[in-house]
Structure formats: C-alpha cells, structure tokens
Design a protein around this motif. Structure first.
Motif, PDB file in Angstrom:
ATOM      1  N   CYS B  69       0.808  -1.220   0.000  1.00  0.00           N
ATOM      2  CA  CYS B  69       0.000   0.000   0.000  1.00  0.00           C
ATOM      3  C   CYS B  69       0.845   1.277   0.000  1.00  0.00           C
ATOM      4  O   CYS B  69       2.070   1.226   0.008  1.00  0.00           O
ATOM      5  CB  CYS B  69      -0.944   0.012   1.197  1.00  0.00           C
ATOM      6  SG  CYS B  69      -2.401   1.058   0.943  1.00  0.00           S
ATOM      7  N   GLN B  70       0.126   2.386   0.020  1.00  0.00           N
ATOM      8  CA  GLN B  70       0.738   3.708   0.018  1.00  0.00           C
ATOM      9  C   GLN B  70       1.693   3.875   1.186  1.00  0.00           C
ATOM     10  O   GLN B  70       1.445   3.390   2.275  1.00  0.00           O
ATOM     11  CB  GLN B  70      -0.359   4.776   0.108  1.00  0.00           C
ATOM     12  CG  GLN B  70       0.174   6.200   0.045  1.00  0.00           C
ATOM     13  CD  GLN B  70      -0.918   7.246   0.146  1.00  0.00           C
ATOM     14  OE1 GLN B  70      -1.949   7.000   0.731  1.00  0.00           O
ATOM     15  NE2 GLN B  70      -0.694   8.408  -0.419  1.00  0.00           N
ATOM     16  N   LEU B  83      -4.410   3.592  -6.055  1.00  0.00           N
ATOM     17  CA  LEU B  83      -5.615   3.466  -5.243  1.00  0.00           C
ATOM     18  C   LEU B  83      -5.709   4.515  -4.139  1.00  0.00           C
ATOM     19  O   LEU B  83      -6.792   4.839  -3.679  1.00  0.00           O
ATOM     20  CB  LEU B  83      -5.695   2.061  -4.645  1.00  0.00           C
ATOM     21  CG  LEU B  83      -5.714   0.936  -5.692  1.00  0.00           C
ATOM     22  CD1 LEU B  83      -5.809  -0.423  -5.016  1.00  0.00           C
ATOM     23  CD2 LEU B  83      -6.854   1.106  -6.676  1.00  0.00           C
ATOM     24  N   TYR B  84      -4.574   5.010  -3.702  1.00  0.00           N
ATOM     25  CA  TYR B  84      -4.543   6.097  -2.722  1.00  0.00           C
ATOM     26  C   TYR B  84      -3.728   7.244  -3.300  1.00  0.00           C
ATOM     27  O   TYR B  84      -3.177   7.148  -4.389  1.00  0.00           O
ATOM     28  CB  TYR B  84      -3.882   5.629  -1.412  1.00  0.00           C
ATOM     29  CG  TYR B  84      -4.799   4.896  -0.475  1.00  0.00           C
ATOM     30  CD1 TYR B  84      -5.685   5.596   0.338  1.00  0.00           C
ATOM     31  CD2 TYR B  84      -4.778   3.517  -0.386  1.00  0.00           C
ATOM     32  CE1 TYR B  84      -6.528   4.924   1.207  1.00  0.00           C
ATOM     33  CE2 TYR B  84      -5.620   2.842   0.479  1.00  0.00           C
ATOM     34  CZ  TYR B  84      -6.488   3.553   1.277  1.00  0.00           C
ATOM     35  OH  TYR B  84      -7.313   2.891   2.139  1.00  0.00           O
ATOM     36  N   GLY B  85      -3.620   8.322  -2.545  1.00  0.00           N
ATOM     37  CA  GLY B  85      -2.787   9.452  -2.947  1.00  0.00           C
ATOM     38  C   GLY B  85      -3.545  10.488  -3.746  1.00  0.00           C
ATOM     39  O   GLY B  85      -4.647  10.238  -4.228  1.00  0.00           O
ATOM     40  N   ASP B  86      -2.934  11.647  -3.877  1.00  0.00           N
ATOM     41  CA  ASP B  86      -3.602  12.720  -4.611  1.00  0.00           C
ATOM     42  C   ASP B  86      -3.391  12.544  -6.122  1.00  0.00           C
ATOM     43  O   ASP B  86      -2.723  11.598  -6.566  1.00  0.00           O
ATOM     44  CB  ASP B  86      -3.151  14.095  -4.121  1.00  0.00           C
ATOM     45  CG  ASP B  86      -1.687  14.375  -4.410  1.00  0.00           C
ATOM     46  OD1 ASP B  86      -1.027  13.531  -5.051  1.00  0.00           O
ATOM     47  OD2 ASP B  86      -1.182  15.430  -3.999  1.00  0.00           O
ATOM     48  N   GLN B  89       0.287  12.365  -7.438  1.00  0.00           N
ATOM     49  CA  GLN B  89       0.925  11.074  -7.141  1.00  0.00           C
ATOM     50  C   GLN B  89       0.390   9.994  -8.071  1.00  0.00           C
ATOM     51  O   GLN B  89       1.148   9.146  -8.560  1.00  0.00           O
ATOM     52  CB  GLN B  89       0.651  10.681  -5.683  1.00  0.00           C
ATOM     53  CG  GLN B  89       1.404  11.531  -4.667  1.00  0.00           C
ATOM     54  CD  GLN B  89       0.923  11.275  -3.244  1.00  0.00           C
ATOM     55  OE1 GLN B  89      -0.236  10.962  -2.997  1.00  0.00           O
ATOM     56  NE2 GLN B  89       1.830  11.420  -2.292  1.00  0.00           N
ATOM     57  N   PHE B 113      -6.818   0.340 -11.206  1.00  0.00           N
ATOM     58  CA  PHE B 113      -7.182   1.569 -11.905  1.00  0.00           C
ATOM     59  C   PHE B 113      -6.891   2.762 -11.002  1.00  0.00           C
ATOM     60  O   PHE B 113      -6.808   2.612  -9.778  1.00  0.00           O
ATOM     61  CB  PHE B 113      -8.663   1.554 -12.314  1.00  0.00           C
ATOM     62  CG  PHE B 113      -9.602   1.336 -11.165  1.00  0.00           C
ATOM     63  CD1 PHE B 113     -10.131   2.410 -10.467  1.00  0.00           C
ATOM     64  CD2 PHE B 113      -9.931   0.045 -10.756  1.00  0.00           C
ATOM     65  CE1 PHE B 113     -10.985   2.210  -9.397  1.00  0.00           C
ATOM     66  CE2 PHE B 113     -10.786  -0.162  -9.676  1.00  0.00           C
ATOM     67  CZ  PHE B 113     -11.316   0.921  -8.996  1.00  0.00           C
ATOM     68  N   SER B 114      -6.728   3.924 -11.599  1.00  0.00           N
ATOM     69  CA  SER B 114      -6.457   5.131 -10.819  1.00  0.00           C
ATOM     70  C   SER B 114      -7.770   5.664 -10.237  1.00  0.00           C
ATOM     71  O   SER B 114      -8.812   5.590 -10.894  1.00  0.00           O
ATOM     72  CB  SER B 114      -5.822   6.215 -11.693  1.00  0.00           C
ATOM     73  OG  SER B 114      -4.649   5.713 -12.308  1.00  0.00           O
ATOM     74  N   THR B 115      -7.680   6.216  -9.023  1.00  0.00           N
ATOM     75  CA  THR B 115      -8.893   6.748  -8.395  1.00  0.00           C
ATOM     76  C   THR B 115      -8.958   8.269  -8.450  1.00  0.00           C
ATOM     77  O   THR B 115      -9.942   8.859  -8.023  1.00  0.00           O
ATOM     78  CB  THR B 115      -9.008   6.283  -6.929  1.00  0.00           C
ATOM     79  OG1 THR B 115      -7.811   6.650  -6.233  1.00  0.00           O
ATOM     80  CG2 THR B 115      -9.204   4.786  -6.832  1.00  0.00           C
ATOM     81  N   LEU B 116      -7.924   8.908  -8.944  1.00  0.00           N
ATOM     82  CA  LEU B 116      -7.925  10.374  -9.079  1.00  0.00           C
ATOM     83  C   LEU B 116      -7.046  10.781 -10.262  1.00  0.00           C
ATOM     84  O   LEU B 116      -6.206  10.001 -10.722  1.00  0.00           O
ATOM     85  CB  LEU B 116      -7.349  11.034  -7.816  1.00  0.00           C
ATOM     86  CG  LEU B 116      -8.281  11.381  -6.661  1.00  0.00           C
ATOM     87  CD1 LEU B 116      -7.466  12.022  -5.542  1.00  0.00           C
ATOM     88  CD2 LEU B 116      -9.394  12.318  -7.072  1.00  0.00           C
ATOM     89  N   LYS B 120      -7.968   8.770 -14.070  1.00  0.00           N
ATOM     90  CA  LYS B 120      -9.011   8.215 -13.194  1.00  0.00           C
ATOM     91  C   LYS B 120      -9.848   7.166 -13.938  1.00  0.00           C
ATOM     92  O   LYS B 120     -10.346   7.416 -15.042  1.00  0.00           O
ATOM     93  CB  LYS B 120      -9.910   9.340 -12.711  1.00  0.00           C
ATOM     94  CG  LYS B 120     -11.015   8.904 -11.772  1.00  0.00           C
ATOM     95  CD  LYS B 120     -11.834  10.101 -11.347  1.00  0.00           C
ATOM     96  CE  LYS B 120     -13.070   9.670 -10.575  1.00  0.00           C
ATOM     97  NZ  LYS B 120     -13.917  10.818 -10.247  1.00  0.00           N
ATOM     98  N   GLY B 121      -9.988   6.026 -13.307  1.00  0.00           N
ATOM     99  CA  GLY B 121     -10.800   4.957 -13.887  1.00  0.00           C
ATOM    100  C   GLY B 121     -10.080   4.135 -14.933  1.00  0.00           C
ATOM    101  O   GLY B 121     -10.620   3.143 -15.427  1.00  0.00           O
ATOM    102  N   GLY B 168      -6.981  -1.361   0.482  1.00  0.00           N
ATOM    103  CA  GLY B 168      -8.362  -0.964   0.320  1.00  0.00           C
ATOM    104  C   GLY B 168      -9.366  -1.912   0.917  1.00  0.00           C
ATOM    105  O   GLY B 168      -9.114  -3.110   1.080  1.00  0.00           O
ATOM    106  N   SER B 170     -12.657  -1.987  -0.321  1.00  0.00           N
ATOM    107  CA  SER B 170     -13.831  -2.063  -1.196  1.00  0.00           C
ATOM    108  C   SER B 170     -13.950  -3.402  -1.911  1.00  0.00           C
ATOM    109  O   SER B 170     -14.860  -3.580  -2.716  1.00  0.00           O
ATOM    110  CB  SER B 170     -13.810  -0.913  -2.211  1.00  0.00           C
ATOM    111  OG  SER B 170     -12.645  -0.979  -2.988  1.00  0.00           O
TER     112      SER B 170
END
Lengths: 466, 195
Positions: B69-70, B83-86, B89, B113-116, B120-121, B168, B170
C-alpha cells in the motif's frame, strides 16, 4: 477529558471577542462526527461472502412452509439476485460513509486552519467526545450521537447531524457553554456574520496550516469507491469537490466555511418536503424524495445518508416480503456489536487491545496539533508518515482485528468487540509514543495476532504533548 | 555510519586521499539493477527480478520490494500507484521522489485503476508503461513487448507469489456478483477505456 468552558452561560452569537472559542467549537463539532461515522462504518462487512449468503438464503427459501413452494432453481435465482443487491448495497454504504468521514477530516482541518488564522493554535487532543453517547457540541435542541452499528435509527441520527438549514430558527438559548445552533450550517453562518461585520479582524498568515498541494488530502481513494452489479467501480466523490484551503484573508475564510457547509448539507432545497416548519426531519417524506445528484455533481453528506436510508428501508421491506424466518437481513452484512461500548466493558483479553486503539486514535490528534506547530518537511513527515500511517495501517487494521473477538455484554448477550473511540489520556511523565509502545506490548501479550503491528508503531514520529 | 573526515589541505588537485572509515568493505560489488515497480518497466537487459530478460521493457517482475500500500515503499521510484494518494501522485506510478511517497502497492496488477487525476478509472499499469516508453524514447532506447500486454493479471501474481494483496476495503477488483465476466472487465481496462 479536559474540556474548557468556551463561553459565558448565555452566549448566543459569534463576536470578535469569542471568535476563537467559536472556531474551537467548530473544530469539536467536526471531531465529534468522525468517530460516530467511523464506528458505523466498521460495523458494515463491505465484502461479505456472497456464496455463503446464497447458500443460506436458498436454504431459508426452501424451508418456507407455505404454498406455492419454491423450487430449488427459483430459490437459487432469488438468492443470487438478492445477494448481489446486498453485495452492492453493503459496499456502497461503506464507500459513502467513508467518503463522508474523510470529508469530515477535511472539515476538521479547515476549521483548524480558520482558528489558526483568526485566533491561534487549534486544540484537538482530548477534544473527541469523552463518553458515548455524546451531545453534538452546542446543538439545540440537544442531539445525542452514538457509536452504533448501521441501522435506520443510526442513519436518522446522521441525517439530523447533517440536515440543511431551513427555515431560520431564532431565539435559541445556550443550554451550556457552547453557542447554540439548530444546524451546523447555521453555526457557521454566525461565524460568517461576525467576519462580515468586522472586516478589520486580523489574519495570522505566518503560523503553519494544513494546505493544499502537499498530498494531504485526496477526494477519492479505493475506500470511497464501490462496485455496481456488473462490478464496475463507482466513485462517490467528485474530483473537484474540494480541497484544503489556506486561510489568509476574509475571502479564503469564507471559502473554507462555504466548503464545509456545502459538502455537509448541500444546497438549500426550497420547501423541502422532508423538513417540517420547525426544521424537524420527516422521515416518511424523506423516503419519497429523489436525492440523486445531477450528473457531475457530488451528493452532500445529508444526501448521501438519505440515499443509504432509502435503500436500506426498501431492501429491508423486500427481505420481509420473502418471509424468511431463519436469518435476518442485517445479519447478512452487519457485524453484531453493542452500541456505545466502553473499554471498561471488555474482559482482560480484549481491554488492552481497546486501550491500544484509543491510544492510536488519540495520538493522531496529538500529531495533527504538531502539524499546526511545524511547517515544511517536518509537517509533511508528521502528516504522511504519522497521521496517514496511523489511520490506514494501524487504526484501520486494529479496528478489523478487535472485531474478531467476542465477549459477553451485560444486558445484550454475546457479541463482537469493537473500537470504542474513547479519548486516551497520555501521562505527562513520559512521551506519548513511548506510552503507545507500552500499550502495544500489553495488547500483543493478550492478542498475539496483532504482532505484525509492532514495527508500524515503532515507525511513528515521536511527537510530544505541548 | 561510516564517515570521511574533512581535510582542509586536500584539494581537487592533489593531496592524499582520505581514508574511508569502513572496515571490511568488499573490494568489488555486484552492480545493482535499476529499481522499478513492475513487469515491462525495466530499462536494461537483466534488470528484472529473475535477471533473465533480454532488453528494455521485457522483464517479468519488479526489482523494487513488494509491498501492499501507500507509503510503504523503500525509496525513490519504488512506489506503486493508483488506489490512494492525490492526483499528482496517481499520475506518476513508479516515479515517486523518496521513501514512503509511493501511493500504492508493488507490483501493479493489471486490474488496478487510478482513483484520481487524469487517469481516473483507467489502467494504472498502462500509465506506468506509457511513462516508461516516453523515458526510453527520450533515451533513444528500443523497448520490447511486455510479457503481458496490459501488465501482470492478479491471478498470475497469486500463482507466482503465493498471495497478492493491494490496499483498500472495497473488495477485490477482479470479481463478479454473478452478472459480469471478470475477463471482460479486465479487457476493457486493457483497451484503455475508463471504468
């Protein structure tokens, strides 16, 4: 608990003289919401075993002693569909509550930035509710908040915390040493009014704040997404939903306050049918209202909780209609935990684990305070390697670990243990981190399964109480 | 920690060399491989975990330490992402500046996949590969095909590593509630479509 008295007995509005105390109240309002949301979050099994669910539902449907009886294929198909709906609902509920909890942490930082700029050092250590249930600080009428598992009742409390500000209620009297307010939006409006009426209030732009551009805040992460029935990810927050704001003048102060209110309560809905004339929620009307946000818009906390409430209600009714006797809807995806537990309730094989959780939980606030004393790399390292790691790799892990332990709760029966989110009081005679390490040693001696956390605790920054 | 004493009389033009205070240092060392975070991201021959790949981009596995993880990465360029981070990143998989600044697990499974951010996605591994190919292009290096076109599938990683976990709560990205084929979802990511 080291709560100080903020105001005189009858403080009713925010003035330049009590602005700092009002902003401290704002911080404590935001802090109070975090444990109650997190507790409920941890009660949800976001990824239950679908196969186990299918098996138990199928068996229960086949046992129903009523004509016409289900064939095995019919029962299997109902079980598959209903279990898939639960898989999505449990994960969606977890994602939505986590997305709100993360934004509450943002709000805690924004209100701390406001206090740092307008009055001085925000105080967080020891300011989480001391016992549960607790009062939301200053809410009028009194609003009891609980640490309780997911239920319609708990969601009603969440909805009351976040309900929009309409219509205006006047002549509130302070019940105790807080400024009274009927909604959180009304409270912040009093702060805005004070800033509007007093344009010469100075802003401290030199003391450290938690600011954007450092990676401290992310609108979405893997915990704020869920998967739909086709297992495509759904993001619960919009990328532009908000960020940290450095408070340096009136404009940035208002932006921070508006962000808090918009994310929490959302836009004022004129003649909202779910609010009566006295601003009380009408839950029957709320069940009928469409809270789906427009394309590209993020639902407010209130709207997120309303959508969970509606789906929970509908699925519960659907389950009731199946006429299954052997299993309950809640037990398919909610852990059976008692409300408002305290470490004192736990036997000797669990209490030290609970103490460790509370120690880590409290140490996070100690580290946040440190971020308001230090800037630059020290702040970054404290935040990323202290606060972030404590939340993700220690607290989150421990909350899962303690919920594998069972105990007998008087008046409730056998149930799972859970985090209690009580303040831990660090002794002034030793550094908090050393005390945390001692808590870990005591906890691992009764629960060796958490031994993987030793290095993580050792790696935390060594921050002192000030 | 070994230190070298500062000698004011020592200049770039002469003087005796300082004596390193590192007793027992070996006369020669094995040259380290470049550290990278996943399959198909190696810059040189032999720079994957097995050391058997022939050329850039064809390695089977990360040389950076596996983690889940991060903030758990060891050092520069050793963090995964997605999955984490801004947003910043998440737009730079395997390109973090320092220890503990990666935003997700290593290696990067194909399903991630990227969350941000701008990705993203979409597939995190494909973004990492795209950045890697850009770097190789600027260095005038030929890049070979990755063993898996879209990065290592999670099931393959589990078969290789015994277990595989990224962060995560989820649930498993590669999954079905009975209404989709996980392979189809993975193919969609592989084709560069947003989730």
């Amino acid at each position: 608990m080291i709560h100080q008295k903020f105001f005189g007995d009858q403080a009713e509005k925010v003035t330049p003289e009590n602005l700092g105390e009002a902003l401290q109240q704002a911080i404590e309002i935001e802090i109070s919401t975090i444990p109650t949301y997190l507790f409920t979050y941890y009660s949800i099994v976001r990824s239950p075993s679908q196969q186990n669910m299918i098996n138990s539902l199928t068996n229960a449907l086949l046992k129903i002693d009523k004509e016409p009886r289900y064939t095995f294929d019919e029962a299997s198909e109902i079980a598959l569909n209903f279990s898939a709906d639960i898989m999505v609902f449990a994960n969606r509920t977890g994602a939505l509550i986590m997305s709100v909890a993360i934004e509450e942490m943002l709000h805690m930082a924004l209100s701390s930035n406001l206090k740092q700029a307008l009055s001085g050092m925000p105080i967080l250590y020891g300011r989480s509710p001391a016992v549960w249930p607790a009062d939301l600080p200053g809410h009028k009428p009194a609003l009891k908040i609980n640490t309780a598992k997911l239920s319609l009742k708990q969601l009603e409390t969440f909805l009351n915390i976040e309900k929009p500000m309409k219509p205006k209620v006047t002549n509130l009297k302070a019940r105790r040493a807080f400024i009274p307010y009927p909604t959180i939006g009304d409270f912040y409006q009093m702060v805005i009014d004070c800033l509007d009426k007093n344009p010469n209030i100075p802003y401290n732009t030199h003391s450290p704040q938690l600011v954007p551009g450092k990676g401290y805040y992310a609108q979405n992460n893997i915990d704020t997404i869920y998967y739909d029935k086709q297992h495509n990810p759904v993001f619960t927050n919009q990328d532009d939903s908000g960020d940290l704001i450095c408070v340096a003048d009136k404009k940035s102060a208002l932006a921070a306050i508006n962000l808090i209110v918009e994310q929490g309560e959302g836009q004022l809905v004129k003649d909202a049918p779910y609010l009566d004339k006295d601003n009380n929620l009408d839950f029957a009307a709320l069940l009928q209202y469409d809270f789906t946000p427009k394309e590209g818009e993020e639902a407010s906390h209130f709207e997120k909780f309303a959508m969970i409430y509606q789906t929970y209600y509908e699925m519960g009714k659907k389950f009731e209609a199946l006429d299954i006797k052997d299993i309950t809807f809640d037990n398919l995806f909610i852990t059976d935990i008692a409300s408002n537990p305290a470490t004192a309730d736990y036997p000797a094989n669990i209490a030290p684990v609970s103490d460790l959780i509370n120690g880590v939980y409290t140490y996070i606030f100690v580290m946040i305070e440190e971020c308001y004393r230090k800037s630059g790399s020290t702040q970054y390292e404290t935040f990323m390697f202290g606060i972030h790691k404590s939340m993700i790799f220690i607290l989150n892990s421990l909350c899962g670990d303690i919920m594998k332990l069972k105990y007998h709760k008087e008046g409730y029966g056998e149930c799972y243990a859970s985090p209690t989110f009580e303040n831990y009081t660090f002794s002034p005679l030793a550094r908090p981190k050393a005390q945390l390490q001692d808590l870990y040693s005591a906890a691992v001696s009764v629960y060796p399964a958490i031994s993987y956390l030793g290095n993580r605790v050792d790696d935390l920054p060594d921050v002192d109480l000030k | 920690m070994a230190t070298i004493e500062n000698n004011k009389e020592l200049s770039m033009c002469g003087g005796s060399a300082p004596k390193p205070a590192a007793p027992g240092a070996p006369a020669s060392i094995t040259p380290p491989v470049e550290l990278h975070v996943c399959m198909g991201l190696n810059a040189c021959k032999g720079h994957d975990r097995t050391g058997t790949n022939n050329c850039a981009g064809t390695g089977y596995c990360a040389t950076a330490q596996q983690h889940s993880c991060q903030t758990l990465n060891n050092c520069r360029n050793q963090g995964g992402c997605g999955l984490y981070g801004d947003a910043l990143q998440q737009e730079n998989p395997g390109n973090n500046n320092c220890a503990w600044q990666g935003s997700c697990a290593v290696p990067i499974q194909a399903e991630r996949f990227s969350t941000l951010g701008t990705n993203k996605g979409k597939s995190t591994w494909k973004l990492a590969r795209q950045l890697f190919e850009k770097r190789m292009n600027e260095a005038n290096r030929t890049v070979g095909p990755s063993p898996y076109e879209c990065g290592p599938p999670q099931n393959w990683l589990v078969s290789l590593l015994g277990s595989y976990d990224s962060c995560g709560n989820s649930g498993n990205k590669r999954c079905s509630f009975g209404f989709n084929n996980p392979d189809d979802n993975a193919k969609k990511l592989c084709e560069g479509k947003a989730e």
